[in-house]
Enzyme design. Structure first.
Site, PDB file in Angstrom:
ATOM      1  CB  SER A 298      49.313  -1.520  37.236  1.00  0.00           C
ATOM      2  OG  SER A 298      48.587  -1.144  38.139  1.00  0.00           O
ATOM      3  CG  HIS A 384      49.045  -0.534  42.785  1.00  0.00           C
ATOM      4  ND1 HIS A 384      47.935   0.494  43.280  1.00  0.00           N
ATOM      5  CD2 HIS A 384      49.625  -0.326  41.785  1.00  0.00           C
ATOM      6  CE1 HIS A 384      47.805   1.295  42.082  1.00  0.00           C
ATOM      7  NE2 HIS A 384      48.873   0.909  41.332  1.00  0.00           N
TER       8      HIS A 384
END
Length: 455
Positions: A298, A384
């Site tokens: 990410s 997340h």
């Protein structure tokens, strides 16, 4: 659904005939959008209301920006009757009867929410209102008072796009071209340059999954791209290079979520990603039994923003750098470490162990300590970690493309989804703001050092 659409078209056409018989002048054509909405709200019959709603949406699509702004201010005036709500609220508290509660709910849903429901006509309404909200969000940048309109519109769309209506699909090279074109258009993390690059992202060692909605046929709401690898990858370049050799998918033990893109700007703030990731994990477990690990690769899209705002100050960077600080400044010829990260990140040397170690600690400090309220400042981290992932590894030089250097000095992060820990991590994050950090590769001393910087 074709016969249903034809049925509604027939009803709408008959309603238009009745409406035009009521007056020789077409009220919505001669009046403003606001006049048409008042007319719609006053209607009892479904056929005429359907005809008026369709005309309002068609006129809105062709309206100028000034006309749209005027329409938004009209919507702002469609407030519920707060005096009535106050009285009904007291009555509901005293009587505690189903009837008093129903009256209170009806009073709350009047005005704008009633109008949005009436405008949700089959085949046109949902997509038009999603587009309308996109325009509204733009207008709110200079007219923040329009937020009250968005509260009702977002709430309405939230109910229409709840989990039960979403369609989960796997996207392959055989998927219709008009949908594949949408992937190229909507990819928001790592731009897809051409059809060859898209095809590489859909080969046998990759996957792409998306959510759709029946009211927006052919329009993905969100999609996630997955790569299958041996071990958890910390470099995004192989996933973006169309010449990367195709791996044998059966040899992979890890699924790497390397791009998640929301597609509809008008659905901003309505979360689909948490549902999508969980469904993708279940799909992969069924189809690819060799996969044992689920991780993301990410971006940290707000790292340099945090630096430019002084949320990570020079003192913190120096403390993290410790004895390496003077050497780093000298090595890269900068007056401050902030300057190095924000202006000269392209000079950072990939094979320099001391630079790499310092960048890892900066990345961990940013994710774990820099907050927006009680949650991480970084939007991807909020997503997340809220879903139950944990920080696995900071990856310096993971994205050295210009946009990666500009937004995050080239850093990326692996968040790992450990299936037996996801719900525990989620609960701890939501209840206490606890950020789960996967203690791997002897990170205990590094974490303790980062915590001391904030003390």
């Amino acid at each position: 659904m074709g016969w249903i659409s034809k049925l509604f078209d027939s009803v709408s056409e008959r309603g238009r005939e009745i409406w035009q018989q009521e007056s020789r002048d077409d009220k919505t054509s001669s009046g403003s959008l606001a006049d048409a909405c008042r007319n719609l709200l006053s209607r009892q019959g479904d056929a005429v209301a359907l005809a008026i709603a369709k005309e309002i949406l068609q006129r809105y699509q062709h309206a100028s920006n000034d006309e749209k702004l005027s329409f938004f201010h009209f919507l702002q005036t469609l407030q519920p009757d707060f005096n009535q709500i106050s009285q009904l609220s007291h009555a509901c508290a005293e009587l505690k009867s189903p009837q008093s509660y129903q009256e209170l709910c009806t009073a709350f849903s009047g005005g704008r929410k009633d109008l949005f429901e009436l405008l949700n006509v089959p085949g046109l309404g949902t997509a038009s209102l999603v587009s309308l909200r996109e325009d509204l969000l733009k207008a709110m940048r200079t007219h923040p008072d329009l937020k009250v309109v968005d509260v009702d519109l977002q709430s309405t769309l939230q109910s229409w796009f709840n989990r039960g209506f979403l369609e989960f699909r796997s996207i392959t090279w055989e998927t219709p071209a008009y949908i594949l074109e949408k992937l190229i258009e909507y990819e928001a993390v790592h731009e897809i340059q051409d059809w060859d690059e898209l095809k590489r992202r859909l080969e046998v060692d990759r996957d792409c999954f998306a959510f759709f909605h029946p009211a927006l046929p052919g329009e993905p709401l969100i999609f996630v791209q997955v790569a299958y690898t041996r071990g958890i990858s910390g470099d995004v370049s192989p996933f973006l290079n169309k010449d990367t050799p195709i791996e044998e998918a059966d040899a992979a033990d890890s699924a790497i979520f390397y791009s998640i893109s929301n597609c509809q700007k008008g659905l901003k703030g309505i979360s689909f990603g948490n549902f999508l990731i969980k469904q993708v994990v279940q799909e992969i477990l069924q189809k690819r039994p060799t996969i044992q690990q689920f991780s993301t690769l990410s971006p940290m899209p707000a790292l340099t923003l945090a630096l430019s705002r002084g949320l990570i100050d020079e003192e913190a960077l120096v403390t993290i750098g410790g004895k390496k600080t003077a050497l780093l400044k000298q090595q890269y010829d900068v007056d401050s470490l902030t300057e190095l990260l924000t202006e000269k990140a392209g000079l950072l040397e990939h094979n320099d162990d001391q630079t790499t170690a310092w960048l890892e600690e900066v990345g961990l400090y940013y994710l774990a300590q820099i907050k927006k309220g009680s949650e991480p400042f970084d939007p991807v981290a909020r997503f997340h970690l809220s879903n139950g992932a944990s920080i696995y590894r900071i990856n310096p030089f993971a994205n050295t493309r210009p946009y990666g250097l500009k937004s995050s000095a080239g850093l990326m992060v692996n968040y790992i989804y450990e299936l037996d820990q996801v719900e525990i991590n989620h609960e701890h994050f939501k209840q206490n703001g606890t950020i789960a950090i996967h203690r791997l590769n002897n990170k205990k001393n590094k974490i303790k050092r980062i915590e001391n910087v904030c003390a």
